[in-house]
Design an enzyme around this catalytic site. Structure first.
Site, mmCIF file in Angstrom:
data_model
loop_
_atom_site.group_PDB
_atom_site.id
_atom_site.type_symbol
_atom_site.label_atom_id
_atom_site.label_comp_id
_atom_site.label_asym_id
_atom_site.label_seq_id
_atom_site.Cartn_x
_atom_site.Cartn_y
_atom_site.Cartn_z
ATOM 1 C CB SER A 50 -1.520 2.093 -9.259
ATOM 2 O OG SER A 50 -2.710 1.262 -8.433
ATOM 3 C CB ILE A 52 0.345 -6.549 -9.972
ATOM 4 C CG1 ILE A 52 -1.048 -6.608 -9.315
ATOM 5 C CG2 ILE A 52 1.328 -6.525 -9.054
ATOM 6 C CD1 ILE A 52 -1.417 -7.965 -8.582
ATOM 7 C CB SER A 176 -4.620 -12.606 -1.398
ATOM 8 O OG SER A 176 -3.477 -12.389 -0.582
ATOM 9 C CE1 TYR A 203 -7.367 -7.517 -0.544
ATOM 10 C CE2 TYR A 203 -5.951 -9.059 0.050
ATOM 11 C CZ TYR A 203 -6.215 -8.383 -0.908
ATOM 12 O OH TYR A 203 -5.717 -8.478 -2.256
ATOM 13 C CE LYS A 207 -8.459 -10.086 -2.998
ATOM 14 N NZ LYS A 207 -8.475 -9.813 -4.341
ATOM 15 C CB THR A 236 1.770 -2.718 -5.332
ATOM 16 O OG1 THR A 236 0.542 -3.167 -4.202
ATOM 17 C CG2 THR A 236 1.838 -4.174 -5.947
#
Length: 320
Positions: A50, A52, A176, A203, A207, A236
């Site tokens: 799914s 990108i 990110s 998150y 990253k 997304t």
């Protein structure tokens, strides 16, 4: 400082990470960069069913590349594979079922893959996790850290032998821009002290860890080109489910999956991409800064070494 970083980052995002930011950057792209025949080369993409990751798989498959889709959900993976084969007219697409939060399974998969396939040209570490409640895996790892950091390290290191056999091998880590708000912090890798738990901040820290990891990989494996990249703010399924409030506010400005996946494809296939310094951070096909101005997010060399020591200890632990 946190407020300053977030404010500067959001303003930067409105100008660069949105669809308008992509369109402005795309004016300087060289279309011939993606006019590439990928036949005879193999590309592994985690989280390829799914978003990108799927879009990158499609674009590379259209160019004749052999695609190895690494996915957690068998049903979603097979549906995506069928769609990719139909749209790309390329049947050389393989599905591998793997949960990137399970280190032992990752090492087992990598060993089997290396035995079955002679080499791997490109690894795209795209699979990510943003769980908004603190979950602990069976191995005692916080779920986001297990997937985004430990899982990325496990599969990258385990596939170095296969990558080393290929011509112009590359490893791409989908990071990110959110990491720009964070300085590497080794004091709470498992988010035990975070009250209340904030999946978005965890998150972003993961990253930032990936940025450091890419630097150290580049030093350790000079014959392989490593890169990290920011896809921008793209529409997304992951953004819709993990960041519903952000999605509602920004949905009219978000990039398409094609725009979000563009730099992944460029890093995977373009000749010029591997001429850039290994370990660099990319946005819209260009090397860009890993730090905001005056944000003081640079880490010390000893801190970066400590992170890699921790990850290597995990590797040894789960290898035994």
């Amino acid at each position: 400082m946190s407020f300053f970083r977030n404010a500067v980052w959001f303003c930067k995002g409105l100008g660069e990470y949105t669809q308008s930011g992509y369109l402005a950057a795309a004016k300087h792209f060289k279309p011939e960069d993606l006019d590439v025949n990928c036949q005879g080369k193999s590309y592994m993409i985690t989280g390829a069913n799914s978003g990108i990751g799927k879009q990158a798989a499609l674009e590379i498959a259209k160019r004749g590349g052999t695609i190895h889709m690494v996915c957690r959900n068998p049903t979603a993976a097979e549906e995506a594979k069928t769609q990719l084969m139909t749209e790309s007219k390329n049947d050389d697409i393989h599905v591998h079922i793997l949960d990137m939060s399970e280190p032992r399974d990752i090492l087992r998969f990598a060993a089997e893959f290396t035995q079955r396939f002679s080499s791997l040209n490109v690894l795209v570490n795209n699979a990510g996790c943003m769980v908004n409640t603190r979950e602990i895996t069976e191995d005692g790892l916080e779920k986001n850290f297990a997937t985004n950091t430990v899982g990325t390290h496990m599969i990258t290191e385990a596939l170095i032998p296969a990558l080393s056999k290929a011509e112009d091998p590359r490893v791409i880590i989908v990071s990110s821009g959110g990491m720009l708000t964070k300085k590497l912090d080794l004091s709470d890798l498992q988010s035990e002290k975070m009250k209340p738990f904030d999946g978005t901040m965890v998150y972003a820290q993961n990253k930032r860890q990936q940025i450091v990891m890419a630097h150290k990989y580049a030093e350790k494996h000079p014959k392989i080109h490593f890169s990290t990249m920011h896809p921008g703010w793209a529409d997304t399924p992951a953004v819709r489910s993990s960041m519903p409030e952000f999605y509602e506010k920004m949905k009219n400005r978000l990039r398409t999956v094609e725009q979000g996946g563009d730099t992944i494809v460029w890093l995977a296939v373009a000749g010029d991409a591997s001429k850039e310094k290994s370990g660099s951070f990319f946005q819209d096909r260009k090397v860009t800064s890993e730090h905001l101005p005056l944000a003081w997010t640079q880490s010390k060399p000893e801190e970066e070494e400590q992170l890699m020591g921790i990850l290597n200890d995990y590797y040894q632990r789960f290898s035994s």
